[in-house]
Scaffold this motif. Structure first.
Motif, short mmCIF file in Angstrom:
data_model
loop_
_atom_site.label_atom_id
_atom_site.label_comp_id
_atom_site.label_asym_id
_atom_site.label_seq_id
_atom_site.Cartn_x
_atom_site.Cartn_y
_atom_site.Cartn_z
N TYR A 105 -11.39 12.08 5.07
CA TYR A 105 -11.23 11.70 6.47
C TYR A 105 -11.04 12.93 7.35
CZ TYR A 105 -10.54 7.05 4.50
OH TYR A 105 -10.70 5.88 3.82
N GLY A 106 -11.58 12.84 8.56
CA GLY A 106 -11.53 13.97 9.46
C GLY A 106 -10.16 14.22 10.06
N SER A 107 -9.35 13.17 10.21
CA SER A 107 -8.02 13.29 10.79
C SER A 107 -7.24 12.04 10.45
CB SER A 107 -8.12 13.45 12.32
OG SER A 107 -8.70 12.28 12.89
N ARG A 108 -6.00 11.97 10.95
CA ARG A 108 -5.22 10.77 10.73
C ARG A 108 -5.86 9.60 11.48
NH1 ARG A 108 -1.30 9.44 14.40
NH2 ARG A 108 0.23 9.02 12.77
N PHE A 109 -5.46 8.40 11.15
CA PHE A 109 -6.05 7.22 11.77
C PHE A 109 -5.65 7.13 13.24
CE2 PHE A 109 -1.85 5.91 10.49
CZ PHE A 109 -1.44 5.01 11.46
N HIS A 110 -6.45 6.42 14.02
CA HIS A 110 -6.12 6.14 15.42
C HIS A 110 -5.73 4.67 15.54
CE1 HIS A 110 -6.19 6.08 19.77
NE2 HIS A 110 -6.97 5.00 19.70
N ARG A 111 -4.71 4.40 16.31
CA ARG A 111 -4.24 3.02 16.51
C ARG A 111 -4.18 2.69 17.99
NH1 ARG A 111 0.18 6.21 15.10
NH2 ARG A 111 1.53 6.52 16.91
N SER A 112 -4.41 1.43 18.31
CA SER A 112 -4.31 0.97 19.70
C SER A 112 -3.63 -0.40 19.69
CB SER A 112 -5.71 0.86 20.31
OG SER A 112 -5.64 0.48 21.68
N LEU A 113 -2.48 -0.49 20.32
CA LEU A 113 -1.71 -1.73 20.34
C LEU A 113 -2.42 -2.79 21.18
CD1 LEU A 113 1.00 -3.16 19.61
CD2 LEU A 113 1.88 -2.31 21.80
N LEU A 114 -2.53 -3.99 20.64
CA LEU A 114 -3.16 -5.12 21.34
C LEU A 114 -2.05 -6.03 21.84
CD1 LEU A 114 -5.94 -5.76 18.67
CD2 LEU A 114 -6.07 -4.31 20.71
N SER A 115 -1.73 -5.92 23.11
CA SER A 115 -0.50 -6.51 23.63
C SER A 115 -0.61 -7.97 24.06
CB SER A 115 0.00 -5.68 24.82
OG SER A 115 -0.99 -5.63 25.85
N ASN A 116 -1.79 -8.54 24.07
CA ASN A 116 -1.90 -9.96 24.41
C ASN A 116 -3.15 -10.55 23.76
OD1 ASN A 116 -4.20 -9.58 26.23
ND2 ASN A 116 -2.72 -8.74 27.69
N GLN A 117 -3.30 -11.86 23.90
CA GLN A 117 -4.38 -12.57 23.23
C GLN A 117 -5.75 -12.13 23.73
OE1 GLN A 117 -4.31 -14.51 20.73
NE2 GLN A 117 -6.18 -15.76 20.75
N LEU A 118 -5.88 -11.92 25.02
CA LEU A 118 -7.17 -11.50 25.56
C LEU A 118 -7.58 -10.14 25.02
CD1 LEU A 118 -9.58 -11.96 27.43
CD2 LEU A 118 -8.23 -10.99 29.30
N TYR A 119 -6.63 -9.21 24.97
CA TYR A 119 -6.93 -7.89 24.44
C TYR A 119 -7.27 -7.96 22.95
CZ TYR A 119 -5.38 -5.60 28.75
OH TYR A 119 -5.27 -5.16 30.04
N TYR A 120 -6.60 -8.86 22.24
CA TYR A 120 -6.93 -9.07 20.83
C TYR A 120 -8.38 -9.52 20.70
CZ TYR A 120 -6.69 -10.87 16.04
OH TYR A 120 -6.92 -11.10 14.71
N GLN A 121 -8.79 -10.41 21.55
CA GLN A 121 -10.16 -10.93 21.49
C GLN A 121 -11.18 -9.84 21.78
OE1 GLN A 121 -9.43 -14.29 24.21
NE2 GLN A 121 -10.19 -15.61 22.59
N HIS A 122 -10.88 -8.99 22.75
CA HIS A 122 -11.77 -7.86 23.04
C HIS A 122 -11.98 -7.02 21.78
CE1 HIS A 122 -12.41 -8.19 27.32
NE2 HIS A 122 -11.13 -8.20 27.60
N ALA A 123 -10.88 -6.64 21.13
CA ALA A 123 -10.94 -5.80 19.94
C ALA A 123 -11.62 -6.51 18.78
CB ALA A 123 -9.53 -5.36 19.54
N TYR A 124 -11.33 -7.78 18.63
CA TYR A 124 -11.90 -8.59 17.55
C TYR A 124 -13.43 -8.64 17.66
CZ TYR A 124 -11.87 -12.60 14.29
OH TYR A 124 -12.05 -13.44 13.22
N LYS A 125 -13.90 -8.91 18.86
CA LYS A 125 -15.35 -8.98 19.07
C LYS A 125 -15.98 -7.60 18.91
CE LYS A 125 -18.83 -10.95 22.12
NZ LYS A 125 -19.08 -11.92 23.21
#
Length: 218
Positions: A105-125
């Motif tokens: 791996y080139g670096s450590r992992f990147h994370r992005s908190l999904l703070s609500n249902q709509l944002y979860y759906q964006h990431a999921y899709k």
């Protein structure tokens, strides 16, 4: 010189209730240099282990040619520990299989908190449409290296997916699948892509938000 220049990285406090979008890429954006079937077996084996050992809840996972995307939550607040183990062990196995000398791996992992249902759906899709966007398949369910196929009952896999509640929230599997196969358009895709680069996911507001981004439209 300001004291802040000597301060270390701000300590990460893992949210124990909300999920994260997580991604990591091969060094120099190279290919994994291993047959995809072998990479998939390595990934699924170690994802199964970190679920059991760290109680990591895996909601979705997609393996691409030189990186992966995952949505996961850590009720024990140990996301960093789980991901360090996963990347260390999967990286070691992939180096062995490919006879690589340098790290996987080139670096450590990147994370992005999904703070609500709509944002979860964006990431999921975004996650499940990555193979379609890359031209690897025509429909999301056709991609071999994705947890979606297990959710749809198309094949069995070792990764235990914590996703039943999301299917129930969004409606039938058929309607969710059709939603996943609907192209959000380049502008929306880029907004989501940019938002996921943040440590806490957010996107610029829409003047006229399209219906496919509405929770109730699913």
């Amino acid at each position: 010189m300001k004291d802040s220049l000597f301060m270390g990285r701000k300590k990460f406090v893992c949210h124990t209730e909300l999920p994260y979008h997580i991604t990591a890429r091969c060094i120099n954006r190279d290919w994994f240099s291993v047959d995809p079937e072998q990479v998939w077996r390595v990934m699924t084996t170690h994802l199964h282990f970190i679920h059991l050992a760290f109680d990591l809840r895996i909601h979705a996972f997609v393996l691409m040619n030189n990186h992966f995307h995952m949505i996961a939550s850590a009720p024990q607040g140990n996301l960093s520990e789980a991901m360090r183990f996963f990347m260390s062990e999967s990286g070691r196995d992939l180096r062995t299989l490919s006879n690589r000398v340098n790290v996987t791996y080139g670096s450590r992992f990147h994370r992005s908190l999904l703070s609500n249902q709509l944002y979860y759906q964006h990431a999921y899709k975004y996650l499940y449409r990555n193979p379609v966007k890359a031209g690897l398949c025509a429909r999301v369910e056709d991609y071999r290296y994705s947890t979606l196929r297990s959710l749809l009952g198309l094949e069995k896999m070792e990764i235990p997916i914590s996703d039943d509640s999301h299917w129930e929230t969004w409606g039938s599997r058929f309607s969710t699948l059709e939603w996943l196969n609907t192209d959000p358009g380049q502008d929306d895709w880029e907004k989501i892509q940019k938002g996921l680069r943040r440590s806490v996911f957010r996107i610029s507001p829409y003047k006229n938000r399209p219906s496919h981004l509405e929770v109730d439209a699913l």
